[in-house]
Design a protein around this motif. Structure first.
Motif, PDB file in Angstrom:
ATOM      1  N   LEU A  29      -6.487   8.698 -13.299  1.00  0.00           N
ATOM      2  CA  LEU A  29      -6.479   9.255 -14.649  1.00  0.00           C
ATOM      3  C   LEU A  29      -6.316  10.772 -14.610  1.00  0.00           C
ATOM      4  CD1 LEU A  29      -6.972   7.911 -17.436  1.00  0.00           C
ATOM      5  CD2 LEU A  29      -9.403   8.396 -17.127  1.00  0.00           C
ATOM      6  N   GLU A  30      -7.024  11.393 -13.679  1.00  0.00           N
ATOM      7  CA  GLU A  30      -7.057  12.861 -13.620  1.00  0.00           C
ATOM      8  C   GLU A  30      -5.781  13.476 -13.047  1.00  0.00           C
ATOM      9  OE1 GLU A  30     -11.059  13.176 -11.715  1.00  0.00           O
ATOM     10  OE2 GLU A  30     -11.495  14.441 -13.464  1.00  0.00           O
ATOM     11  N   GLU A  31      -4.891  12.645 -12.524  1.00  0.00           N
ATOM     12  CA  GLU A  31      -3.624  13.172 -12.006  1.00  0.00           C
ATOM     13  C   GLU A  31      -2.736  13.712 -13.129  1.00  0.00           C
ATOM     14  OE1 GLU A  31      -1.813  10.198  -9.509  1.00  0.00           O
ATOM     15  OE2 GLU A  31      -3.605  10.068  -8.239  1.00  0.00           O
ATOM     16  N   TYR A  32      -3.005  13.257 -14.350  1.00  0.00           N
ATOM     17  CA  TYR A  32      -2.302  13.767 -15.536  1.00  0.00           C
ATOM     18  C   TYR A  32      -3.351  14.367 -16.464  1.00  0.00           C
ATOM     19  CZ  TYR A  32       2.018  11.390 -14.176  1.00  0.00           C
ATOM     20  OH  TYR A  32       3.150  10.994 -13.511  1.00  0.00           O
ATOM     21  N   PRO A  33      -3.498  15.703 -16.489  1.00  0.00           N
ATOM     22  CA  PRO A  33      -4.573  16.343 -17.248  1.00  0.00           C
ATOM     23  C   PRO A  33      -4.573  15.942 -18.727  1.00  0.00           C
ATOM     24  CG  PRO A  33      -3.464  17.945 -15.848  1.00  0.00           C
ATOM     25  CD  PRO A  33      -2.654  16.693 -15.792  1.00  0.00           C
ATOM     26  N   PHE A  34      -5.760  15.861 -19.296  1.00  0.00           N
ATOM     27  CA  PHE A  34      -5.903  15.468 -20.698  1.00  0.00           C
ATOM     28  C   PHE A  34      -7.157  16.119 -21.275  1.00  0.00           C
ATOM     29  CE2 PHE A  34      -7.931  12.451 -17.875  1.00  0.00           C
ATOM     30  CZ  PHE A  34      -9.198  12.291 -18.421  1.00  0.00           C
ATOM     31  N   GLU A  35      -7.223  16.167 -22.596  1.00  0.00           N
ATOM     32  CA  GLU A  35      -8.393  16.714 -23.290  1.00  0.00           C
ATOM     33  C   GLU A  35      -9.085  15.679 -24.159  1.00  0.00           C
ATOM     34  OE1 GLU A  35      -6.945  20.080 -25.444  1.00  0.00           O
ATOM     35  OE2 GLU A  35      -6.598  21.271 -23.631  1.00  0.00           O
ATOM     36  N   LYS A  36      -8.338  14.619 -24.527  1.00  0.00           N
ATOM     37  CA  LYS A  36      -8.895  13.570 -25.385  1.00  0.00           C
ATOM     38  C   LYS A  36      -8.678  12.230 -24.695  1.00  0.00           C
ATOM     39  CE  LYS A  36      -7.615  16.297 -29.408  1.00  0.00           C
ATOM     40  NZ  LYS A  36      -6.632  16.468 -30.488  1.00  0.00           N
ATOM     41  N   LEU A  37      -9.731  11.400 -24.684  1.00  0.00           N
ATOM     42  CA  LEU A  37      -9.673  10.158 -23.914  1.00  0.00           C
ATOM     43  C   LEU A  37     -10.274   9.008 -24.702  1.00  0.00           C
ATOM     44  CD1 LEU A  37      -9.133   8.734 -21.148  1.00  0.00           C
ATOM     45  CD2 LEU A  37     -11.460   9.413 -20.486  1.00  0.00           C
ATOM     46  N   LEU A  38      -9.540   7.896 -24.759  1.00  0.00           N
ATOM     47  CA  LEU A  38     -10.036   6.666 -25.373  1.00  0.00           C
ATOM     48  C   LEU A  38     -10.188   5.611 -24.286  1.00  0.00           C
ATOM     49  CD1 LEU A  38     -10.652   4.946 -27.972  1.00  0.00           C
ATOM     50  CD2 LEU A  38      -8.251   4.210 -27.839  1.00  0.00           C
ATOM     51  N   GLU A  39     -11.404   5.073 -24.144  1.00  0.00           N
ATOM     52  CA  GLU A  39     -11.606   3.923 -23.261  1.00  0.00           C
ATOM     53  C   GLU A  39     -11.608   2.662 -24.115  1.00  0.00           C
ATOM     54  OE1 GLU A  39     -14.531   1.895 -19.910  1.00  0.00           O
ATOM     55  OE2 GLU A  39     -15.348   3.483 -21.186  1.00  0.00           O
ATOM     56  N   VAL A  40     -10.825   1.679 -23.686  1.00  0.00           N
ATOM     57  CA  VAL A  40     -10.752   0.397 -24.390  1.00  0.00           C
ATOM     58  C   VAL A  40     -11.644  -0.611 -23.669  1.00  0.00           C
ATOM     59  CG1 VAL A  40      -9.239  -1.509 -25.073  1.00  0.00           C
ATOM     60  CG2 VAL A  40      -8.407   0.857 -25.186  1.00  0.00           C
ATOM     61  N   GLY A  41     -12.586  -1.197 -24.404  1.00  0.00           N
ATOM     62  CA  GLY A  41     -13.446  -2.237 -23.843  1.00  0.00           C
ATOM     63  C   GLY A  41     -14.372  -1.745 -22.750  1.00  0.00           C
ATOM     64  N   PRO A  42     -15.295  -0.809 -23.055  1.00  0.00           N
ATOM     65  CA  PRO A  42     -16.197  -0.287 -22.024  1.00  0.00           C
ATOM     66  C   PRO A  42     -17.147  -1.338 -21.446  1.00  0.00           C
ATOM     67  CG  PRO A  42     -16.848   0.493 -24.204  1.00  0.00           C
ATOM     68  CD  PRO A  42     -15.507  -0.161 -24.358  1.00  0.00           C
ATOM     69  N   GLY A  43     -17.425  -2.402 -22.219  1.00  0.00           N
ATOM     70  CA  GLY A  43     -18.246  -3.499 -21.698  1.00  0.00           C
ATOM     71  C   GLY A  43     -19.587  -3.041 -21.167  1.00  0.00           C
ATOM     72  N   GLY A  44     -19.797  -3.246 -19.867  1.00  0.00           N
ATOM     73  CA  GLY A  44     -21.059  -2.875 -19.237  1.00  0.00           C
ATOM     74  C   GLY A  44     -21.130  -1.437 -18.761  1.00  0.00           C
ATOM     75  N   GLY A  45     -20.116  -0.630 -19.074  1.00  0.00           N
ATOM     76  CA  GLY A  45     -20.178   0.802 -18.801  1.00  0.00           C
ATOM     77  C   GLY A  45     -19.831   1.227 -17.387  1.00  0.00           C
ATOM     78  N   ALA A  46     -19.229   0.324 -16.588  1.00  0.00           N
ATOM     79  CA  ALA A  46     -18.918   0.666 -15.187  1.00  0.00           C
ATOM     80  C   ALA A  46     -18.025   1.901 -15.090  1.00  0.00           C
ATOM     81  CB  ALA A  46     -18.245  -0.521 -14.493  1.00  0.00           C
ATOM     82  N   LEU A  47     -16.982   1.933 -15.911  1.00  0.00           N
ATOM     83  CA  LEU A  47     -16.098   3.107 -15.945  1.00  0.00           C
ATOM     84  C   LEU A  47     -16.681   4.206 -16.823  1.00  0.00           C
ATOM     85  CD1 LEU A  47     -12.385   1.942 -16.469  1.00  0.00           C
ATOM     86  CD2 LEU A  47     -13.217   3.525 -14.725  1.00  0.00           C
ATOM     87  N   THR A  48     -17.306   3.774 -17.913  1.00  0.00           N
ATOM     88  CA  THR A  48     -17.800   4.713 -18.933  1.00  0.00           C
ATOM     89  C   THR A  48     -18.729   5.760 -18.338  1.00  0.00           C
ATOM     90  OG1 THR A  48     -17.809   2.757 -20.360  1.00  0.00           O
ATOM     91  CG2 THR A  48     -18.721   4.790 -21.281  1.00  0.00           C
ATOM     92  N   LYS A  49     -19.570   5.337 -17.408  1.00  0.00           N
ATOM     93  CA  LYS A  49     -20.556   6.293 -16.862  1.00  0.00           C
ATOM     94  C   LYS A  49     -19.887   7.453 -16.133  1.00  0.00           C
ATOM     95  CE  LYS A  49     -21.755   3.761 -12.593  1.00  0.00           C
ATOM     96  NZ  LYS A  49     -21.143   2.436 -12.848  1.00  0.00           N
ATOM     97  N   TYR A  50     -18.676   7.233 -15.616  1.00  0.00           N
ATOM     98  CA  TYR A  50     -17.914   8.325 -14.997  1.00  0.00           C
ATOM     99  C   TYR A  50     -17.171   9.138 -16.064  1.00  0.00           C
ATOM    100  CZ  TYR A  50     -18.701   5.928 -10.551  1.00  0.00           C
ATOM    101  OH  TYR A  50     -19.285   5.338  -9.457  1.00  0.00           O
TER     102      TYR A  50
END
Length: 253
Positions: A29-50
């Motif tokens: 994700l970080e290879e392409y810089p961004f300022e606004k981010l939408l996570e789809v389907g965070p579920g149990g938060g495995a990715l969300t916590k990062y």
């Protein structure tokens, strides 16, 4: 003690548990810089916590499941006001301007999510998503490949698709019956020239609906008889490049 949650098959839920895979997705994700981010389907938060820890990022996530929303708010208080409690298929773009999309997408609606991202393409910086391996391969396939089809053409007409890496079943709870893969899509700097989205979609869907036939037989209703004499119509749909399909939109009825 963490508030527990249940997995819902009806929502296509398979939650990531492998931390190294989560970290690899964030790195991609970080290879392409961004300022606004939408996570789809965070579920149990495995990715969300990062993702919530990324500095200087306006972060939001979209989650349909009531139970997961309650669980996320209980365990990640920083998400207060950042969760859109709906299906991603029912929302408008969650930000003004350009934003990036990430997710371990629910497999039962993953193709619909791709078309939602396509719909938002004027605002998309990039998308990094986990898909069922067959879907990921289809999105990234080039002409001549047996899995090349409607999704391949309709995504690659607008996006550069990178097939990043594959993920084993054991990285999830519960393990799905299929392998998974992560792809990245970034809008083409110079999209292919087409007559209209509608013409391209109709042509591609009609052509692949009878993919074993020559193009001449598969799409004859879309062209005047004299146009069908062109040699390109001797080919089958899977032999045409995205640029070939784009060019043909201009000679359709």
């Amino acid at each position: 003690m963490l508030l527990m949650y249940t997995l819902k098959k009806s929502l296509g839920q398979h939650f990531l548990k492998d931390e190294s895979i989560c970290q690899r997705i964030v790195q991609s994700l970080e290879e392409y810089p961004f300022e606004k981010l939408l996570e789809v389907g965070p579920g149990g938060g495995a990715l969300t916590k990062y993702l919530v820890r990324l500095p200087g990022i306006d972060f939001r996530c979209v989650e349909l499941d009531d139970e997961k929303v309650a669980w996320l708010l209980k365990n990640y208080p920083a998400l207060e006001g950042k969760i859109i409690h709906k299906s991603v298929l029912d929302i408008d773009p969650p930000f003004e301007g350009t934003f990036t999309v990430v997710g371990n997408f629910p497999y039962n609606i993953s193709t619909e999510i791709l078309f939602k991202v396509q719909e938002w393409r004027a605002q998309i910086g990039s998308m990094v998503g986990m898909f069922q391996k067959e879907v990921a391969q289809r999105v990234a396939a080039r002409e001549g490949n047996k899995v090349y089809g409607v999704t391949s053409v309709l995504m690659q007409a607008y996006f550069k698709v990178d097939y990043l890496f594959e993920v084993d079943e054991e990285a999830f709870n519960p393990p799905p019956k299929v392998k998974s893969a992560v792809i990245r899509m970034t809008p083409l700097k110079e999209p292919v020239n087409i007559r209209s989205d509608k013409h391209l979609s109709l042509l591609v869907k009609t052509a692949f609906n009878q993919r074993r036939k020559t193009l001449r037989n598969a799409v004859k209703g879309l062209f005047e008889p004299d146009k069908l004499q062109d040699g390109i119509f001797n080919k089958r749909a899977e032999q045409l490049s995205v640029a070939d399909f784009a060019a043909l939109t201009f000679t359709m009825r």
